[in-house]
Design a protein around this motif. Sequence first.
Motif, short mmCIF file in Angstrom:
data_model
loop_
_atom_site.label_atom_id
_atom_site.label_comp_id
_atom_site.label_asym_id
_atom_site.label_seq_id
_atom_site.Cartn_x
_atom_site.Cartn_y
_atom_site.Cartn_z
N ALA A 1 10.75 -0.78 -3.75
CA ALA A 1 11.49 0.43 -3.36
C ALA A 1 10.55 1.52 -2.87
O ALA A 1 10.86 2.25 -1.92
N ALA A 2 9.37 1.62 -3.50
CA ALA A 2 8.38 2.61 -3.06
C ALA A 2 7.87 2.29 -1.66
O ALA A 2 7.61 3.20 -0.86
N LEU A 3 7.71 1.01 -1.35
CA LEU A 3 7.29 0.64 0.00
C LEU A 3 8.31 1.11 1.03
O LEU A 3 7.95 1.64 2.08
N ILE A 4 9.59 0.89 0.72
CA ILE A 4 10.65 1.31 1.65
C ILE A 4 10.70 2.83 1.75
O ILE A 4 10.82 3.39 2.85
N LYS A 5 10.59 3.51 0.61
CA LYS A 5 10.63 4.97 0.60
C LYS A 5 9.46 5.55 1.39
O LYS A 5 9.59 6.58 2.07
N SER A 6 8.31 4.90 1.32
CA SER A 6 7.14 5.37 2.07
C SER A 6 7.38 5.25 3.57
O SER A 6 7.00 6.14 4.35
N LYS A 7 8.02 4.17 3.99
CA LYS A 7 8.28 3.96 5.43
C LYS A 7 9.44 4.82 5.92
O LYS A 7 9.44 5.30 7.06
N TYR A 8 10.44 5.02 5.04
CA TYR A 8 11.64 5.78 5.41
C TYR A 8 11.86 6.88 4.37
O TYR A 8 12.76 6.77 3.52
N SER B 1 3.10 -6.28 -0.64
CA SER B 1 3.57 -6.11 0.73
C SER B 1 3.58 -4.62 1.03
O SER B 1 4.31 -3.88 0.38
N GLY B 2 2.72 -4.17 1.94
CA GLY B 2 2.71 -2.75 2.26
C GLY B 2 1.90 -1.97 1.25
O GLY B 2 1.16 -2.51 0.44
N PHE B 3 2.10 -0.64 1.26
CA PHE B 3 1.21 0.19 0.45
C PHE B 3 1.92 1.24 -0.40
O PHE B 3 1.51 1.50 -1.51
N GLY B 4 2.96 1.89 0.10
CA GLY B 4 3.67 2.88 -0.70
C GLY B 4 3.02 4.24 -0.73
O GLY B 4 3.28 5.04 -1.64
N GLU B 5 2.20 4.55 0.23
CA GLU B 5 1.47 5.82 0.22
C GLU B 5 2.43 7.00 0.26
O GLU B 5 3.44 7.01 0.96
N GLY B 6 2.11 8.02 -0.54
CA GLY B 6 2.89 9.24 -0.59
C GLY B 6 4.07 9.20 -1.53
O GLY B 6 4.80 10.19 -1.66
N MET C 1 2.83 -3.92 -6.56
CA MET C 1 3.62 -4.08 -5.35
C MET C 1 3.31 -2.97 -4.34
O MET C 1 3.32 -3.20 -3.14
N ALA C 2 3.05 -1.77 -4.82
CA ALA C 2 2.78 -0.62 -3.95
C ALA C 2 1.44 0.00 -4.37
O ALA C 2 1.39 1.03 -5.03
N PRO C 3 0.32 -0.62 -3.99
CA PRO C 3 -0.98 -0.21 -4.53
C PRO C 3 -1.44 1.17 -4.07
O PRO C 3 -2.39 1.70 -4.63
N ARG C 4 -0.78 1.75 -3.07
CA ARG C 4 -1.15 3.11 -2.66
C ARG C 4 -0.19 4.16 -3.20
O ARG C 4 -0.35 5.36 -2.94
N ALA C 5 0.80 3.74 -3.96
CA ALA C 5 1.72 4.71 -4.58
C ALA C 5 1.05 5.34 -5.80
O ALA C 5 0.12 4.78 -6.39
N HIS C 6 1.55 6.50 -6.17
CA HIS C 6 1.08 7.20 -7.37
C HIS C 6 1.94 6.79 -8.56
O HIS C 6 3.12 6.47 -8.40
N VAL C 7 1.35 6.85 -9.75
CA VAL C 7 2.05 6.48 -10.98
C VAL C 7 2.07 7.67 -11.93
O VAL C 7 1.06 8.35 -12.13
N THR D 1 2.20 -3.39 -12.59
CA THR D 1 2.97 -4.29 -11.72
C THR D 1 3.60 -3.51 -10.57
O THR D 1 3.62 -3.97 -9.43
N ALA D 2 4.10 -2.34 -10.85
CA ALA D 2 4.74 -1.54 -9.81
C ALA D 2 3.74 -1.02 -8.80
O ALA D 2 3.96 -1.13 -7.58
N ALA D 3 2.62 -0.47 -9.26
CA ALA D 3 1.74 0.25 -8.34
C ALA D 3 0.28 0.19 -8.73
O ALA D 3 -0.50 1.08 -8.38
N GLY D 4 -0.14 -0.86 -9.42
CA GLY D 4 -1.54 -0.97 -9.81
C GLY D 4 -2.46 -1.12 -8.61
O GLY D 4 -2.08 -1.67 -7.58
N ALA D 5 -3.67 -0.62 -8.76
CA ALA D 5 -4.68 -0.76 -7.72
C ALA D 5 -5.10 -2.23 -7.60
O ALA D 5 -4.84 -3.05 -8.48
N VAL D 6 -5.75 -2.56 -6.51
CA VAL D 6 -6.25 -3.92 -6.29
C VAL D 6 -7.47 -4.15 -7.17
O VAL D 6 -8.44 -3.39 -7.11
N VAL D 7 -7.42 -5.19 -8.01
CA VAL D 7 -8.51 -5.48 -8.95
C VAL D 7 -8.89 -6.95 -8.83
O VAL D 7 -8.10 -7.83 -9.19
N PRO D 8 -10.08 -7.26 -8.34
CA PRO D 8 -10.51 -8.66 -8.28
C PRO D 8 -10.89 -9.17 -9.67
O PRO D 8 -11.14 -8.39 -10.59
#
Length: 731
Positions: A523-530, A122-127, A218-224, A196-203
């Motif tokens: 949490a990263a998704l929320i932090k990215s939005k706020y 759900s969402g991306f977590g960018e930044g 959960m946050a595929p655009r977050a950094h790890v 699980t936390a922030a892995g990229a999308v892998v088909p």
Amino acid sequence: MESFKLSLLPILFLAVAAAVSGDELRTFIVHVQPHKSHVFGTTDDRTAWYKTFLPEDERLVHSYHHVASGFAARLTEQELDALSAMPGFVTAVPNQVYKLLTTHTPKFLGLELPQSGRNYTSGFGEGVIIGVLDSGVYPFHPSFSGDGMPPPPAKWKGRCDFNASACNNKLIGARSFESDPSPLDKDGHGTHTSSTAAGAVVPGAQVLGQGAGTASGMAPRAHVAMYKVCGEECTSADILAGIDAAVGDGCDVISMSLGGPTLPFYRDSIAIGTFGAVEKGVFVSLAAGNAGPEDSTLSNDAPWMLTVAAGTMDRLISAQVRLGNGSTFDGESVFQPNISTTVTYPLVYAGASSTPDANFCGNGSLDGFDVKDKIVLCDRGNRVDRLDKGAEVKRAGGFGMILANQIADGYSTIADAHVLPASHVSYVTGVAIKEYINSTANPVAQIIFKGTVLGTSPAPAITSFSSRGPSIQNPGILKPDITGPGVSVLAAWPFQVGPPSPGPTFNFESGTSMSTPHLSGIAALIKSKYPDWSPAAIKSAIMTTADPDDRSGKPIMNEQYVPANLFATGAGQVNPDKALDPGLVYDIAPAEYIGFLCSLYTSQEVSVIARRSIDCSTITVIPDRILNYPSITVTLPSTTNPTAPVVVSRTVKNVGEAPAVYYPHVDLPGSVQVKVTPSSLQFAEANQAQNFTVSVWRGQSTDVKIVEGSLRWVSENDKYTVRSPVSISFV
């Protein structure tokens, strides 16, 4: 010193070393505080001051700069005694040693692999930067691909201790704090949790053909960033160093799928380190533990942590048992070989052997018992790993295994990659199979593999291993906080599972280790939005929007398929979409935690956690019921004056639409009387705060010791429901 051990999650166990002779070097975590007038210009200056406490500079193991005031060093007991008399010394605690015990036994199909996965990104977590403290990472897995990822934020100060090509804009950092200087994951646990936390999308993700689909964190655009604190062992000194580095490097979220025994917070290095992280604005997500289903088994229960329980998903890796009388029962197994669906095999209960505890199918327990070419019913537990039970059946010549729960595990099953045809079944099913075996002279059975089945129910349900509250350290704060998916989670894995196959390697895993990174990513998704939200506001958004009901609209069940209590579920199952728009939040400033700690501990003990001198006599003490927590816990003593209520106060901030009006709805049984004041909350603008009180009296006579329910603030337009779980104890 007393020796003890307690499960980490799912594979780490803690054992504190026994007392040793006074002249032997041991590692201690030493908490020191400089005089108020002593200001350090650089971290090197602080480290130099730390070294003045030591007989030799080489004794220093770790210097702590961000989340603890002190260091780890190798000292004798006599040297520690001398050090304790030096100005600035506060306290010292022995290092605690965590050992990795083998639950991933490499037999036939590789390591022990729990279950199947669902990808509900759900969402991306960018930044946002998620720091994971674990067993390292396998950087070459496509879940850590940097393709399309932006560079990390300018605030990032970390480093990559792999070769330069191994890190990228996804995996931006990797460091080791344990004896092996390489951050490479040699276990699999850290690779699984971080993806699980922030892995990229892998088909094309699957394990032995099961759980096939597209994997994503959960946050595929977050950094790890990986902070390796566990190898053959992991210690509290290394864990504290990992937290310290993650905060100093600029992580926004810290995810820790590890834990230990419950300790007073001033003696708990994880509690101390994570308090420092939260004080600096870093969100921390930690596993509740895998010691359930007994009460008061959870760890990581400080109020500044998000404490995560584990639930199931609506997915079954189906291995059906069919008996000779035509009865069929659902079970689970990842390993699903192509065997005949028409041939039946003799069925025998291992407990029929004369060998003590043979029913648990431990190593060598089936010697002298005829299981050749038979399906063997084994009981779960007795400290024998599930895969080892199948290995014993196979060694003794058995064809297959049915693994039956004991009563405590109820309906909670796990889909392992067994070493032979197998099915893990519930306690009720195990009883029925034993009754069938005893009813006929020639019992027979089949195991029929059905593959991955979606839409199973009830879901979610709390799994048996998920640790329970109430908290021992702070029973006035409801723990755990939240439930996330922790059974049958598919995520990245460094090693091949089973025979070689094309494509990236994944694995099924189970534990609160698996539910925790789900919440870290959310949490990263929320932090990215706020980005300006505090850790407490993010926690509030997660908790007050959680679902107390399962997907069918019924209360979340536990492992016995009866409604789970709040000490199992916390606020309920996380709902990522709702958490991104919570309406109202309960915020807590770090200073309020200090006031809360002063209600529990002495000034010196609070000073250890706060990293500075605290005089509780000069601080407003905040009792647990007054701390602005998103859940509410009340104790009604037997001597309570029926006309004098226990009063709880809270403050909520409007982060939704404005203007807005919210009305309270109390869902509690008649054994308590509750009044909420005022009768509505009116917000003229965004970020406006309003106070309210909840007064609680004894109501109708009752023999129960605890009643549970909720307080819901519902917006006038019904867009927002801000729900706080409520637990009321009668003493």
